[in-house]
Design an enzyme around this catalytic site. Structure first.
Site, mmCIF file in Angstrom:
data_model
loop_
_atom_site.group_PDB
_atom_site.id
_atom_site.type_symbol
_atom_site.label_atom_id
_atom_site.label_comp_id
_atom_site.label_asym_id
_atom_site.label_seq_id
_atom_site.Cartn_x
_atom_site.Cartn_y
_atom_site.Cartn_z
ATOM 1 N N LYS A 1 0.836 -1.202 0.000
ATOM 2 C CA LYS A 1 0.000 0.000 0.000
ATOM 3 C C LYS A 1 0.869 1.251 0.000
ATOM 4 C CE LYS A 1 -2.570 0.850 3.915
ATOM 5 N NZ LYS A 1 -2.444 2.259 4.356
ATOM 6 N N ARG B 1 2.926 6.067 -3.195
ATOM 7 C CA ARG B 1 4.069 6.894 -3.601
ATOM 8 C C ARG B 1 4.302 6.803 -5.101
ATOM 9 N NH1 ARG B 1 4.237 5.643 1.647
ATOM 10 N NH2 ARG B 1 5.608 6.741 3.086
ATOM 11 N N GLY C 1 -4.697 8.194 5.593
ATOM 12 C CA GLY C 1 -3.761 9.175 6.154
ATOM 13 C C GLY C 1 -2.604 9.431 5.201
ATOM 14 N N SER D 1 8.043 9.108 11.776
ATOM 15 C CA SER D 1 6.840 8.904 10.973
ATOM 16 C C SER D 1 7.168 9.048 9.503
ATOM 17 C CB SER D 1 5.766 9.927 11.360
ATOM 18 O OG SER D 1 4.804 10.024 10.324
ATOM 19 N N ASP E 1 2.323 -1.105 12.066
ATOM 20 C CA ASP E 1 1.016 -1.578 11.597
ATOM 21 C C ASP E 1 0.752 -3.041 11.960
ATOM 22 O OD1 ASP E 1 0.515 0.913 10.556
ATOM 23 O OD2 ASP E 1 1.150 0.401 8.523
ATOM 24 N N LYS F 1 -4.083 5.973 14.968
ATOM 25 C CA LYS F 1 -4.269 5.298 13.681
ATOM 26 C C LYS F 1 -5.754 5.331 13.303
ATOM 27 C CE LYS F 1 0.043 4.425 13.114
ATOM 28 N NZ LYS F 1 0.798 5.065 12.054
HETATM 29 C C1 S3P Z 1 2.640 4.851 6.339
HETATM 30 C C2 S3P Z 1 3.306 5.170 7.484
HETATM 31 C C3 S3P Z 1 2.864 4.774 8.828
HETATM 32 C C4 S3P Z 1 1.878 3.620 8.758
HETATM 33 C C5 S3P Z 1 0.823 3.825 7.715
HETATM 34 C C6 S3P Z 1 1.440 4.012 6.339
HETATM 35 C C7 S3P Z 1 3.154 5.353 5.051
HETATM 36 O O1 S3P Z 1 2.217 5.873 9.450
HETATM 37 O O2 S3P Z 1 1.272 3.413 10.003
HETATM 38 O O3 S3P Z 1 -0.071 2.732 7.665
HETATM 39 O O4 S3P Z 1 2.705 4.874 3.995
HETATM 40 O O5 S3P Z 1 4.008 6.228 5.087
HETATM 41 P P1 S3P Z 1 3.037 6.985 10.292
HETATM 42 O O6 S3P Z 1 3.947 7.682 9.380
HETATM 43 O O7 S3P Z 1 1.964 7.893 10.828
HETATM 44 O O8 S3P Z 1 3.738 6.224 11.374
#
Ligand code: S3P
Length: 426
Positions: free
Chosen positions: A23, A28, A93, A164, A312, A339
Site C-alpha cells: 500500500k 508513492r 492518512g 513517521s 502496523d 491510527k
Molecule cells: C505509512 C506510514 C505509517 C503507517 C501507515 C502508512 C506510510 O504511518 O502506520 O499505515 O505509507 O508512510 P506513520 O507515518 O503515521 O507512522
C-alpha cells in the site's frame, strides 16, 4: 455493516499464495509518477480502497492516468491542474499527509477532506513543518479538512519529535519544490520507500541514517513494479505460526529493512520462518517467506527503535503473543492511538472478550500467554481494517466461532484477504 463469522481452523494451512501489492509503495508510485514529466508505468498496483483514494485525488489534479489492466497503470505526469472541488482522501492518512506536501508549494489553493476516522487524526504533525517552510494551511484545530493556500516554499532543517514516514514523506515531497535544501531528521528510522523511490527517479537526495535531505528536483518517469505488502503478509505469517500443522509459502513479500520488524519479532519468539529468494524489484527488497506452525513460541519485549518497523503489525502481534509462553511487553507505541482507530484501547477491549490476557498501558500493551481462546463473542472492528483482520486470525484458534462486525473494512488495504485464506485452507 457486514458480520463475518470465523470458525476454528480444523486443518493446517498449506500451499502457497502471492501477497498483493504494498500500500505505501503504491501511493508513492502514483504521486511521484504524477510529478515526473513523461510516461511512467506502475505494475502490480494495490487494489485497496486507500490507494484508489490517491488515484482519484491525482485524477482530479489533472494527471493523465490510464489502466492497461486492473493492476497496471500508465501515468503521464508533469503538471498539476487545480480543481474547484475538495480532494477526498477517504480513510487514507498517507493520501492526505503526502499530498499536502505536494500541494503546499503549488501556485493554487486546495482543500483536502477525509472520512470520519481520518478527520479525527492529527494533522498538526504536517502543518507544523510545512508552515515553517512557508506554507499557509487552515485546519479545524489541527484536523481535516485542510485548506492549503499554495505558496513558494523554502527548505528547512526539521528535527521531528516522532518517527513517521508520513510526516517525513510530506516534508520531502514539499522539499522537491522548495528553494534550498530540505532536511528531515527523525528519532528512529521509519519506512524509507519515499527516499528509495526518489533516488530511483533521479531526485537529488542525500541519506545519512535517520537524516535525509532533498533539493528541488525534476523526477524522471520510470516503470515501477510494486512488491507485495509485508503488513498484509503479517496476518498470514501469524496464522501459519499458530494454526497447528501449517506449512506454506508467501510469495513476493517486500522485505525493505525498515519494514521487517515483524520478522525480527517472530525470530525472537522462536517462530519457524524462513526468508527465501531475496531479490531487488524497482529499488525495493523482496523475498518469499516460508512459515511453519511453531508449538513453542516465547513472549518477548518490543519497544524503542523496533516500533517504526512494525507499527502496523502490532494488532496481529498481540494475537501471536496470546499463543506464546510468558509475557510480551509492547512499549513506545503510543502513536497507535492515532491510527484508523485508537488501536491500543480497541484492541485490548475486543481481545479480552475472547479470553486474551491483555492489559492496556499508556504506550502499548502487555499480553500473557499461552491461552486457549474461548471465542463465542462478537468483536467490533471500529471501521479499522487491521483490527478486523487481526481478529479473523484470532478466530482461527478460538474454541467457539467468533463474529466480526464491520469486516468489509478489510477493503481499505487488503480486499483479497479472505480469498487468499481459502487458497491455503482448501
Ligand atoms: C505509512 C506510514 C505509517 C503507517 C501507515 C502508512 C506510510 O504511518 O502506520 O499505515 O505509507 O508512510 P506513520 O507515518 O503515521 O507512522
Amino acid at each position: 455493516m457486514t458480520l463475518k463469522k470465523v470458525l476454528k481452523a480444523l486443518k493446517p494451512l498449506k500451499g502457497s499464495i502471492i501477497i498483493p501489492a504494498d500500500k505505501s509503495i503504491s501511493h508513492r508510485a502514483v504521486m511521484l509518477a504524477a510529478l515526473a514529466k513523461g510516461k511512467s508505468v506502475i505494475k502490480n498496483f494495490s487494489q485497496g480502497a486507500d490507494c484508489k483514494s490517491t488515484l482519484e485525488v491525482f485524477k482530479m489534479l489533472g494527471t493523465d492516468i490510464k489502466f492497461q489492466s486492473t493492476d497496471t497503470l500508465e501515468i503521464n505526469g508533469g503538471i498539476l491542474i487545480p480543481s474547484f472541488n475538495p480532494y477526498r482522501c477517504g480513510n487514507s492518512g498517507t493520501t492526505m499527509r503526502l499530498t499536502s506536501g505536494i500541494l503546499a508549494g503549488q501556485k493554487f489553493d486546495s482543500v483536502l477532506t477525509g472520512d470520519e476516522s481520518l478527520s479525527k487524526r492529527p494533522m498538526g504533525r504536517i502543518i507544523k513543518p510545512l508552515t515553517l517552510m512557508g506554507a499557509l494551511i487552515d485546519s479545524v484545530d489541527g484536523h481535516a479538512p485542510l485548506t492549503i493556500r499554495g505558496k513558494s516554499l523554502t527548505g528547512i532543517d526539521y528535527i521531528s519529535p516522532i518517527a513517521s514516514a508520513q510526516v517525513k514523506s510530506c516534508v520531502l515531497l514539499a522539499g522537491l519544490n522548495a528553494s534550498g535544501v530540505t532536511t528531515f531528521e527523525e528519532p528512529a528510522l521509519s519506512r524509507d520507500h519515499t527516499e528509495r523511490m526518489l533516488k530511483y527517479m533521479g531526485a537529488e537526495i542525500n541519506i545519512e541514517s535517520n537524516r535525509v535531505s532533498v533539493k528541488k528536483s525534476e523526477l524522471a518517469p520510470k516503470t515501477i513494479e510494486v512488491v507485495g505488502d509485508i503488513s498484509s503478509a503479517a496476518f498470514f505469517i501469524t496464522a501459519g505460526l499458530i494454526v497447528k500443522g501449517s506449512d506454506f509459502v508467501i510469495k513476493n513479500v517486500g522485505i525493505n529493512p525498515t519494514r521487517v520488524g515483524i520478522l525480527d519479532v517472530v525470530k525472537r519468539m522462536g517462530g519457524d520462518v524462513e526468508v527465501l529468494n531475496h531479490r531487488i524489484i524497482s529499488g525495493e527488497d523482496c523475498a518469499d517467506i516460508r512459515v511453519k506452525y511453531t508449538e513453542e513460541l516465547q513472549g518477548c519485549s518490543i519497544g524503542g527503535e523496533d516500533i517504526p518497523g512494525l507499527i502496523d503489525e502490532l494488532p496481529v502481534i498481540a494475537v501471536l503473543a496470546s499463543q506464546a509462553q510468558g509475557e510480551t511487553f509492547v512499549s513506545d507505541a503510543s502513536d497507535l492511538r492515532n491510527k484508523e482507530s485508537d488501536r491500543i484501547f480497541c484492541l485490548v477491549k475486543e481481545l479480552r472478550k475472547i479470553g486474551v490476557d491483555i492489559e492496556e498501558t499508556p504506550d502499548g500493551f502487555i499480553v500473557r500467554g499461552k491461552t486457549l481462546l474461548k471465542g463465542g463473542e462478537e468483536l467490533e472492528s471500529y471501521h479499522d481494517h487491521r483490527l478486523a483482520m487481526s481478529f479473523y486470525i484470532a478466530g482461527l484458534v478460538c474454541r467457539e466461532e467468533i463474529l466480526i462486525n464491520g469486516f468489509e473494512w478489510t477493503k481499505i488495504s487488503f480486499p483479497e484477504f479472505e480469498k487468499l485464506f481459502s487458497v491455503l485452507s482448501d
